[in-house]
Scaffold this motif. Structure first.
Motif, mmCIF file in Angstrom:
data_model
loop_
_atom_site.group_PDB
_atom_site.id
_atom_site.type_symbol
_atom_site.label_atom_id
_atom_site.label_comp_id
_atom_site.label_asym_id
_atom_site.label_seq_id
_atom_site.Cartn_x
_atom_site.Cartn_y
_atom_site.Cartn_z
ATOM 1 N N LEU A 1 -12.351 1.018 -0.794
ATOM 2 C CA LEU A 1 -11.564 -0.120 -0.335
ATOM 3 C C LEU A 1 -12.318 -0.935 0.720
ATOM 4 O O LEU A 1 -12.199 -2.153 0.770
ATOM 5 C CB LEU A 1 -10.220 0.367 0.217
ATOM 6 N N TYR B 1 -1.120 -5.022 4.221
ATOM 7 C CA TYR B 1 -1.842 -4.247 3.211
ATOM 8 C C TYR B 1 -2.342 -2.915 3.754
ATOM 9 O O TYR B 1 -2.535 -1.965 2.986
ATOM 10 C CB TYR B 1 -2.973 -5.078 2.620
ATOM 11 N N ALA C 1 -1.183 0.268 1.664
ATOM 12 C CA ALA C 1 -2.160 1.224 1.143
ATOM 13 C C ALA C 1 -1.874 2.632 1.655
ATOM 14 O O ALA C 1 -1.941 3.611 0.904
ATOM 15 C CB ALA C 1 -3.574 0.801 1.540
ATOM 16 N N SER D 1 -8.118 -7.641 5.257
ATOM 17 C CA SER D 1 -7.052 -6.924 4.547
ATOM 18 C C SER D 1 -7.613 -5.748 3.773
ATOM 19 O O SER D 1 -7.077 -4.638 3.821
ATOM 20 C CB SER D 1 -6.327 -7.873 3.587
ATOM 21 N N ASN D 2 -8.701 -5.986 3.043
ATOM 22 C CA ASN D 2 -9.277 -4.923 2.232
ATOM 23 C C ASN D 2 -9.953 -3.859 3.090
ATOM 24 O O ASN D 2 -9.958 -2.676 2.735
ATOM 25 C CB ASN D 2 -10.274 -5.503 1.235
ATOM 26 N N LYS E 1 -7.176 -1.785 4.185
ATOM 27 C CA LYS E 1 -6.796 -0.904 3.086
ATOM 28 C C LYS E 1 -7.695 0.315 3.027
ATOM 29 O O LYS E 1 -7.253 1.425 2.712
ATOM 30 C CB LYS E 1 -6.898 -1.648 1.747
#
Length: 419
Positions: free
Chosen positions: A64, A239, A243, A360-361, A364
């Motif tokens: 991620l 997120y 997650a 965001s990722n 995550k």
């Protein structure tokens, strides 16, 4: 200078509708096989390989994180006309990594797999397809995004029981090979069919230079815009919590001795709840201000966490949790795909969206391993749930701030010319 064929089809082009449904089907398979299936492999891998939950979640988190780091360059490549190549290669990479995962006998191999899957997710999931649709259909991208998310909303409903059945039938290694084949035989041809080949000619240097200039200008302007930063905080907090909860939901319910049938039912309800929420948006929510929808979405998620904390093994409360949780995420996906265009601008959308996706990722990536670490220290998931609840409230506050900042800041033209 040679004439370049544009990617933008007429919004009434019937092939555009077919392409939209094809992309939706590909999203269903990509999300189901890469993202939602992971939690079902955790316990079998721990049982057969002796890997710890922290270690397996660390591999996921690495993937991620990689997805976050490559989101921006992938967005800029799609802006330049490489959408078909990016998404097709992403499907091939996903298939290769799932096949390699099926042969993993050591933790380093699992980490290599998730590094590759991180790149594949960044190239195949919502962000790239939203960029492709926004770029190709500027007059109807909102409707097409809703259609795509309506279909993809069934990913967990279809692939959680399907994957569990494959694991029961052929073991976790065999199940991974089937999922690899699905990416190669379904997603790859759909991406090739649905996305036009729209790369500039090699001698079209003016076009390449113009796209680079637009992307750079859009990025710089976003970094100077307070609305962008408020949205970044909102989506990063959301997120991260999503997650953390998604990848630990099955182990959480297992630890609370929820029956396998009720557990699968709870997970299976999430997908339809997403779809119903998106249908509500499609039918009556399109005329509602994004600020109002966003407040509903960002408030619903912490409400779902509170329900889960009180649910125990109650079928009624667990199903209610799944409905609220799925509904919130269903609408959040559409909000994420359209809010930038609504409160900022559309030019350089791939670059701006990729930039917005990076934190965001990354969040995550950090969230599952952080949740696993909290679980290891506390020995239960209560502390994880409290952490998720508090961070989700940050998302709500940040969205409210973003809409207020946008209301007070005037953009001369949503279709900004950055030349």
């Amino acid at each position: 200078m040679q004439t370049r064929t544009t990617a933008k089809r007429s919004d009434g082009d019937p092939r555009g509708a077919i392409a939209t449904w094809a992309l939706a089907a590909a999203q269903l398979v990509s999300w189901g096989s890469i993202y939602y299936a992971f939690s079902l492999f955790v316990v079998p891998m721990e049982s057969t390989m002796g890997w710890s939950r922290t270690a397996t979640n660390a591999a996921l988190s690495t993937g991620l994180l990689i997805s976050g780091f490559v989101a921006y360059p992938i967005g800029t490549w799609i802006d330049r006309g490489y959408g078909r190549r990016v998404m097709a290669c992403g499907s091939v990479l996903a298939a290769a990594m799932l096949a390699l995962w099926s042969q993993a006998h050591s933790l380093p191999t699992l980490f290599v797999v998730w590094i590759g899957l991180g790149v594949a997710m960044a190239a195949t999931l919502y962000d790239p397809v939203f960029t492709v649709v926004t770029r190709n259909f500027p007059g109807s991208f909102r409707t097409k995004i809703i259609v795509i998310t309506l279909v993809a909303g069934f990913a967990s409903t279809v692939f959680i029981p399907l994957t569990q059945g494959l694991i029961d039938w052929s073991g976790w290694r065999g199940a991974l090979l089937v999922l690899a084949a699905a990416n190669l035989m379904i997603c790859l041809p759909l991406h090739v069919f649905a996305i036009d080949r729209d790369m500039p000619r090699a001698d079209d240097l003016d076009y390449k230079a113009a796209r680079k200039t637009i992307n750079a200008a859009a990025t710089k302007r976003a970094l100077r815009t307070p609305t962008f930063w408020a949205l970044a905080v909102c989506f990063t907090a959301y997120y991260a919590t999503f997650a953390a909860l998604t990848f630990h939901l099955v182990p959480l319910m297992t630890g609370r001795r929820v029956s396998p049938a009720l557990m699968l039912t709870t997970m299976a309800v999430i997908g339809p709840a997403q779809v119903v929420a998106r249908m509500v948006w499609f039918t009556i929510g399109r005329d509602v201000r994004p600020s109002i929808v966003g407040v509903v979405v960002t408030t619903a998620f912490p409400a779902a966490v509170i329900i889960l904390m009180c649910a125990g093994t109650s079928p009624v409360l667990l199903i209610l949790f799944a409905i609220v949780y799925g509904g919130a995420n269903g609408m959040m996906t559409i909000l994420r795909g359209t809010i930038v265009q609504d409160v900022m601008w559309t030019e350089g959308y791939g670059a701006v969206s990729g930039l917005l996706s990076m934190p965001s990722n990354i969040a995550k990536g950090i969230a599952p391993i952080s949740a696993a670490a909290i679980w290891t220290v506390r020995g239960n998931y209560l502390a994880v749930e409290w952490t998720v609840l508090l961070v989700s409230l940050v998302s709500t506050a940040a969205f409210v701030l973003a809409t207020r900042l946008a209301a007070g800041q005037k953009f001369d033209d949503r279709q900004v010319n950055f030349k």
